[in-house]
Scaffold this motif. Structure first.
Motif, PDB file in Angstrom:
ATOM      1  N   PRO A 184     -14.357 -16.751   5.274  1.00 39.60           N
ATOM      2  CA  PRO A 184     -13.449 -16.072   4.343  1.00 39.60           C
ATOM      3  C   PRO A 184     -12.345 -15.303   5.049  1.00 39.60           C
ATOM      4  CG  PRO A 184     -15.733 -15.414   3.963  1.00 39.60           C
ATOM      5  CD  PRO A 184     -15.737 -16.305   5.133  1.00 39.60           C
ATOM      6  N   PHE A 185     -12.688 -14.660   6.163  1.00 43.80           N
ATOM      7  CA  PHE A 185     -11.685 -13.906   6.904  1.00 43.80           C
ATOM      8  C   PHE A 185     -10.624 -14.838   7.474  1.00 43.80           C
ATOM      9  CE2 PHE A 185     -15.169 -11.071   6.639  1.00 43.80           C
ATOM     10  CZ  PHE A 185     -14.626  -9.801   6.659  1.00 43.80           C
ATOM     11  N   GLN A 186     -11.091 -15.957   8.044  1.00 43.17           N
ATOM     12  CA  GLN A 186     -10.141 -16.916   8.605  1.00 43.17           C
ATOM     13  C   GLN A 186      -9.230 -17.468   7.520  1.00 43.17           C
ATOM     14  OE1 GLN A 186     -13.087 -19.515  10.362  1.00 43.17           O
ATOM     15  NE2 GLN A 186     -12.156 -19.246  12.347  1.00 43.17           N
ATOM     16  N   MET A 187      -9.815 -17.739   6.339  1.00 39.09           N
ATOM     17  CA  MET A 187      -9.014 -18.302   5.248  1.00 39.09           C
ATOM     18  C   MET A 187      -7.901 -17.343   4.858  1.00 39.09           C
ATOM     19  SD  MET A 187     -11.724 -20.067   2.697  1.00 39.09           S
ATOM     20  CE  MET A 187     -10.571 -20.457   1.393  1.00 39.09           C
ATOM     21  N   LEU A 188      -8.262 -16.085   4.644  1.00 38.17           N
ATOM     22  CA  LEU A 188      -7.260 -15.097   4.260  1.00 38.17           C
ATOM     23  C   LEU A 188      -6.212 -14.963   5.358  1.00 38.17           C
ATOM     24  CD1 LEU A 188      -6.365 -12.889   2.245  1.00 38.17           C
ATOM     25  CD2 LEU A 188      -7.592 -11.280   3.654  1.00 38.17           C
ATOM     26  N   ALA A 189      -6.686 -14.893   6.630  1.00 40.00           N
ATOM     27  CA  ALA A 189      -5.770 -14.647   7.739  1.00 40.00           C
ATOM     28  C   ALA A 189      -4.792 -15.804   7.896  1.00 40.00           C
ATOM     29  CB  ALA A 189      -6.573 -14.448   9.019  1.00 40.00           C
ATOM     30  N   MET A 190      -5.313 -17.037   7.903  1.00 35.30           N
ATOM     31  CA  MET A 190      -4.433 -18.185   8.095  1.00 35.30           C
ATOM     32  C   MET A 190      -3.501 -18.332   6.894  1.00 35.30           C
ATOM     33  SD  MET A 190      -3.719 -20.205  10.426  1.00 35.30           S
ATOM     34  CE  MET A 190      -4.840 -20.816  11.648  1.00 35.30           C
ATOM     35  N   GLY A 191      -4.025 -18.060   5.700  1.00 34.28           N
ATOM     36  CA  GLY A 191      -3.189 -18.110   4.511  1.00 34.28           C
ATOM     37  C   GLY A 191      -2.040 -17.116   4.623  1.00 34.28           C
ATOM     38  N   LEU A 192      -2.338 -15.917   5.107  1.00 35.37           N
ATOM     39  CA  LEU A 192      -1.284 -14.908   5.234  1.00 35.37           C
ATOM     40  C   LEU A 192      -0.246 -15.315   6.276  1.00 35.37           C
ATOM     41  CD1 LEU A 192      -3.115 -11.508   4.857  1.00 35.37           C
ATOM     42  CD2 LEU A 192      -1.603 -12.643   3.261  1.00 35.37           C
ATOM     43  N   CYS A 193      -0.681 -15.997   7.353  1.00 31.59           N
ATOM     44  CA  CYS A 193       0.291 -16.494   8.340  1.00 31.59           C
ATOM     45  C   CYS A 193       1.308 -17.391   7.651  1.00 31.59           C
ATOM     46  CB  CYS A 193      -0.413 -17.283   9.453  1.00 31.59           C
ATOM     47  SG  CYS A 193      -1.310 -16.274  10.596  1.00 31.59           S
ATOM     48  N   GLY A 194       0.811 -18.336   6.846  1.00 31.69           N
ATOM     49  CA  GLY A 194       1.718 -19.229   6.128  1.00 31.69           C
ATOM     50  C   GLY A 194       2.555 -18.464   5.122  1.00 31.69           C
ATOM     51  N   PHE A 195       1.934 -17.504   4.452  1.00 30.81           N
ATOM     52  CA  PHE A 195       2.627 -16.737   3.413  1.00 30.81           C
ATOM     53  C   PHE A 195       3.792 -15.942   3.996  1.00 30.81           C
ATOM     54  CE2 PHE A 195       2.957 -12.806   0.891  1.00 30.81           C
ATOM     55  CZ  PHE A 195       3.237 -13.358  -0.341  1.00 30.81           C
ATOM     56  N   PHE A 196       3.509 -15.207   5.103  1.00 29.14           N
ATOM     57  CA  PHE A 196       4.564 -14.376   5.687  1.00 29.14           C
ATOM     58  C   PHE A 196       5.685 -15.233   6.268  1.00 29.14           C
ATOM     59  CE2 PHE A 196       1.286 -10.919   5.974  1.00 29.14           C
ATOM     60  CZ  PHE A 196       1.912 -10.142   5.026  1.00 29.14           C
ATOM     61  N   SER A 197       5.314 -16.353   6.913  1.00 31.63           N
ATOM     62  CA  SER A 197       6.385 -17.176   7.464  1.00 31.63           C
ATOM     63  C   SER A 197       7.241 -17.728   6.333  1.00 31.63           C
ATOM     64  CB  SER A 197       5.811 -18.292   8.329  1.00 31.63           C
ATOM     65  OG  SER A 197       4.935 -19.063   7.577  1.00 31.63           O
ATOM     66  N   GLY A 198       6.629 -17.994   5.177  1.00 30.92           N
ATOM     67  CA  GLY A 198       7.411 -18.421   4.024  1.00 30.92           C
ATOM     68  C   GLY A 198       8.343 -17.320   3.556  1.00 30.92           C
ATOM     69  N   LEU A 199       7.820 -16.096   3.528  1.00 33.02           N
ATOM     70  CA  LEU A 199       8.659 -14.968   3.097  1.00 33.02           C
ATOM     71  C   LEU A 199       9.855 -14.788   4.025  1.00 33.02           C
ATOM     72  CD1 LEU A 199       6.403 -11.982   2.010  1.00 33.02           C
ATOM     73  CD2 LEU A 199       7.625 -13.630   0.610  1.00 33.02           C
ATOM     74  N   ILE A 200       9.599 -14.968   5.334  1.00 34.55           N
ATOM     75  CA  ILE A 200      10.663 -14.679   6.296  1.00 34.55           C
ATOM     76  C   ILE A 200      11.690 -15.806   6.349  1.00 34.55           C
ATOM     77  CG2 ILE A 200      11.153 -14.087   8.704  1.00 34.55           C
ATOM     78  CD1 ILE A 200       8.208 -13.195   8.916  1.00 34.55           C
ATOM     79  N   PHE A 201      11.214 -17.060   6.351  1.00 36.53           N
ATOM     80  CA  PHE A 201      12.133 -18.151   6.698  1.00 36.53           C
ATOM     81  C   PHE A 201      12.490 -19.093   5.562  1.00 36.53           C
ATOM     82  CE2 PHE A 201      10.097 -17.151  10.814  1.00 36.53           C
ATOM     83  CZ  PHE A 201      11.231 -16.783  11.476  1.00 36.53           C
ATOM     84  N   TYR A 202      11.777 -19.047   4.445  1.00 32.60           N
ATOM     85  CA  TYR A 202      12.039 -20.031   3.385  1.00 32.60           C
ATOM     86  C   TYR A 202      13.449 -19.859   2.846  1.00 32.60           C
ATOM     87  CZ  TYR A 202      11.303 -22.692  -0.931  1.00 32.60           C
ATOM     88  OH  TYR A 202      11.401 -23.596  -1.941  1.00 32.60           O
ATOM     89  N   LYS A 203      14.178 -20.946   2.764  1.00 35.21           N
ATOM     90  CA  LYS A 203      15.560 -20.966   2.247  1.00 35.21           C
ATOM     91  C   LYS A 203      16.525 -20.193   3.127  1.00 35.21           C
ATOM     92  CE  LYS A 203      14.527 -21.304  -2.649  1.00 35.21           C
ATOM     93  NZ  LYS A 203      14.823 -20.819  -3.978  1.00 35.21           N
ATOM     94  N   LYS A 204      16.127 -19.888   4.357  1.00 36.94           N
ATOM     95  CA  LYS A 204      17.032 -19.128   5.229  1.00 36.94           C
ATOM     96  C   LYS A 204      17.517 -20.041   6.346  1.00 36.94           C
ATOM     97  CE  LYS A 204      16.046 -14.926   3.461  1.00 36.94           C
ATOM     98  NZ  LYS A 204      14.626 -14.807   3.219  1.00 36.94           N
ATOM     99  N   ASP A 205      18.678 -19.716   6.890  1.00 33.96           N
ATOM    100  CA  ASP A 205      19.208 -20.533   7.980  1.00 33.96           C
ATOM    101  C   ASP A 205      18.511 -20.239   9.305  1.00 33.96           C
ATOM    102  OD1 ASP A 205      20.905 -22.300   6.910  1.00 33.96           O
ATOM    103  OD2 ASP A 205      22.700 -21.056   7.092  1.00 33.96           O
ATOM    104  N   THR A 206      17.857 -19.062   9.372  1.00 30.34           N
ATOM    105  CA  THR A 206      17.218 -18.671  10.629  1.00 30.34           C
ATOM    106  C   THR A 206      16.127 -19.655  11.057  1.00 30.34           C
ATOM    107  OG1 THR A 206      16.125 -17.113   9.171  1.00 30.34           O
ATOM    108  CG2 THR A 206      17.531 -16.206  10.895  1.00 30.34           C
ATOM    109  N   VAL A 207      15.690 -20.506  10.101  1.00 33.29           N
ATOM    110  CA  VAL A 207      14.636 -21.450  10.444  1.00 33.29           C
ATOM    111  C   VAL A 207      15.119 -22.435  11.506  1.00 33.29           C
ATOM    112  CG1 VAL A 207      15.108 -23.225   8.713  1.00 33.29           C
ATOM    113  CG2 VAL A 207      12.770 -22.796   9.408  1.00 33.29           C
TER     114      VAL A 207
END
Lengths: 303, 237
Positions: B129-152
């Motif tokens: 469960p911890f790994q699931m939440l942690a890995m999910g958050l990695c994907g979530f935050f990277s989406g928040l930072i880079f989705y639809k942005k040119d910085t990608v």
């Protein structure tokens, strides 16, 4: 095959059984109960996996039992029985080591129960159990389980094709080998993404998304499964009494509750819960006799 | 444009603002210090549900659904591929890429499910469960930072933030699991000791993520952007 009883039962039974065993094992604080749980977990793991289990038993039990009490002793300094005083001036106490030992036993018992859980409940059963709550997620999981072998097969095909057009495996040059592999992986990813689009067209053509999805399942809930669920629920309910009632204190001195009569009865039901899986197995063995035994006397099966 | 359903919002508000605190308080009252691990797992479950609920109820095309399955299987395979090297797992890098290109929610679902499915091969453990939440958050935050942005398009930025997410979010949460399992919450010293001993492994993991992201972000971004432009998969609205 061993463990077939629980494996062939309805997934709900296996899930309920392991859920209650996990919860009980996680919340116990009495050393005797923890030790019994660990003993049964290790035995069941060995029973299910045979020789394969020996490796995991040796490599998990020995380090955890050695190191967790040691670490706990080194970092925690509560307790009154000082074994010796460390260089840092902190004392290394008997109580801390004993508590570490208890933690190790508890941790290992949950670990081995999880190992048994993995043997009984596989991906298919999990998708079946939780598919109804979240059909889309279940679909994604089962598609993923299909795509994994597909990726492997695709890669070996790409490798063959690559050999045909001149990428050779025997190349000793590491840089070139790395570049070749990267190229093949890139081809693989492009291929599988295209494949996803094809799959989605095919799904649409067969009417995915047009109506509510129905699911096929090969599991049948028999009356025996119902009985098993009831027995598991009853036994774990009874076990709660001793698991939650009996406590042990390690700080500052070790006080361990002794068993009273109701505790003993509740403890007996806990042991019966852990023994239940073997009973189910024995029933299954009686039900499914080997082929030779089923052959009627004087009747030639193969002419 | 159809009206957006409010149900996912309600579910996440209920989970985060009502259920999680309630679990913490009830756990503290009734279980006392008996099992922090159990309370934590229940809270993690309540934290994961809103993401999956949104995924279940959002408007999604069939082709997008299959693409998510493919991304998850790529993540799983990347973990299985390097099974002989401990801690060298390119999985996090692929999860970050998915988050960057397909958005935060898909990033979370991909991360959490890839851990869950690959653990059927590696064995579900107390870490799951911890790994699931942690890995999910990695994907979530990277989406928040880079989705639809040119910085990608900036390789170094993506790789560095991927490595940081891997080290701080994933590493921290998984080490927290060890701390709770070993019941080290009572003494700060022991907890710090466990975090410190985990740091080395997390560093290897973060460096792997950095290297793999440097290598794959450009080609993967090209491939996935092509899908978006040509087939309209997770197209920008």
């Amino acid at each position: 095959m061993k463990g077939c009883g629980l494996k062939n039962a309805h997934p709900v039974v296996g899930f309920l059984y392991f859920l209650s065993v996990f919860l009980l094992s996680l919340s116990m604080s009495h050393p005797v109960i923890a030790a019994v749980s660990l003993l049964f977990a290790v035995f069941y793991d060995g029973y299910l996996k045979g020789k394969k289990a020996v490796k995991s038993i040796v490599f998990a039990v020995v380090p955890v039992v050695l190191f967790v009490p040691l670490i706990n002793g080194l970092f925690s300094h509560y307790g009154v029985t000082v074994l010796f005083v460390m260089k840092s001036g902190n004392s290394f106490t008997f109580e801390a080591v004993v508590y570490g030992l208890f933690l190790a036993v508890k941790f290992l018992s949950v670990m081995f129960w999880l190992d048994c859980f993995n043997e009984i409940i596989d991906g298919d059963k999990f998708v079946y159990l939780f598919g109804r709550f979240s059909p889309r997620l279940a679909l994604v999981i089962s598609m993923t389980l299909r795509f994994i072998p597909m990726l492997r097969d695709g890669y070996s095909e790409i490798e063959k094709a690559g050999r045909g057009i001149g990428f050779s495996d025997s190349d000793k040059n590491l840089v070139k080998k790395f570049k070749d592999t990267a190229h093949k992986l890139s081809v693989l990813i492009t291929w599988v993404l295209e494949r996803a689009i094809d799959t989605s067209y095919s799904m649409k053509a067969r009417g995915y998304g047009a109506k509510r999805r129905s699911a096929y399942s090969k599991y049948v809930f028999t009356s025996f499964d119902g009985l098993l669920c009831a027995v598991v629920a009853a036994l774990s309910g009874l076990s709660c009494f001793c698991v939650f009632g009996l406590r042990a204190l390690y700080n500052p001195i070790i006080i361990i509750d002794s068993f009273t009569l109701p505790d003993t009865l509740s403890f007996a039901s806990f042991v019966m819960l852990l023994l239940l899986v073997y009973a189910v197995d024995i029933r299954e063995k009686k039900l499914v006799k080997p082929f030779e035994e089923r052959k009627p006397d004087g009747y030639l099966m193969y002419g | 444009m159809p009206k957006k359903s409010k149900r996912p919002l309600i579910v996440s508000l209920v989970c985060f603002l009502v259920l999680c605190p309630l679990t913490a308080v009830l756990g503290a009252l009734f279980l006392k210090s008996r099992s922090y691990y159990l309370i934590a797992v229940v809270m993690i479950f309540e934290a994961i549900v809103p993401f999956f609920f949104y995924f279940e109820h959002r408007k999604i095309k069939t082709s997008e659904l299959v693409t998510v399955a493919v991304m998850i299987s790529l993540c799983v395979v990347s973990r299985i591929f390097f099974v002989f090297l401990p801690q060298v797992k390119p999985m996090c890098a692929f999860v970050v890429v998915t988050g960057c290109v397909f958005g935060a929610n898909v990033g979370f679902v991909t991360g959490a499910l890839s851990i869950f499915i690959s653990n059927f091969a590696f064995g579900q453990g107390m870490f799951t469960p911890f790994q699931m939440l942690a890995m999910g958050l990695c994907g979530f935050f990277s989406g928040l930072i880079f989705y639809k942005k040119d910085t990608v398009k900036n390789r170094l930025t993506v790789a560095l933030s991927g490595a940081a997410l891997c080290f701080f979010v994933y590493g921290f949460l998984v080490d927290t699991c060890s701390v709770l399992m070993l019941d080290a919450v009572g003494s700060i010293n022991e907890a710090v000791g466990i975090y410190a001993s985990g740091a080395v492994f997390n560093l290897i993991h973060a460096v792997t993520t950095f290297v793999v992201l440097m290598l794959v972000i450009k080609p993967m971004n090209d491939k996935l952007s092509r899908l978006r432009i040509r087939y309209g998969i997770f197209a920008y609205q």
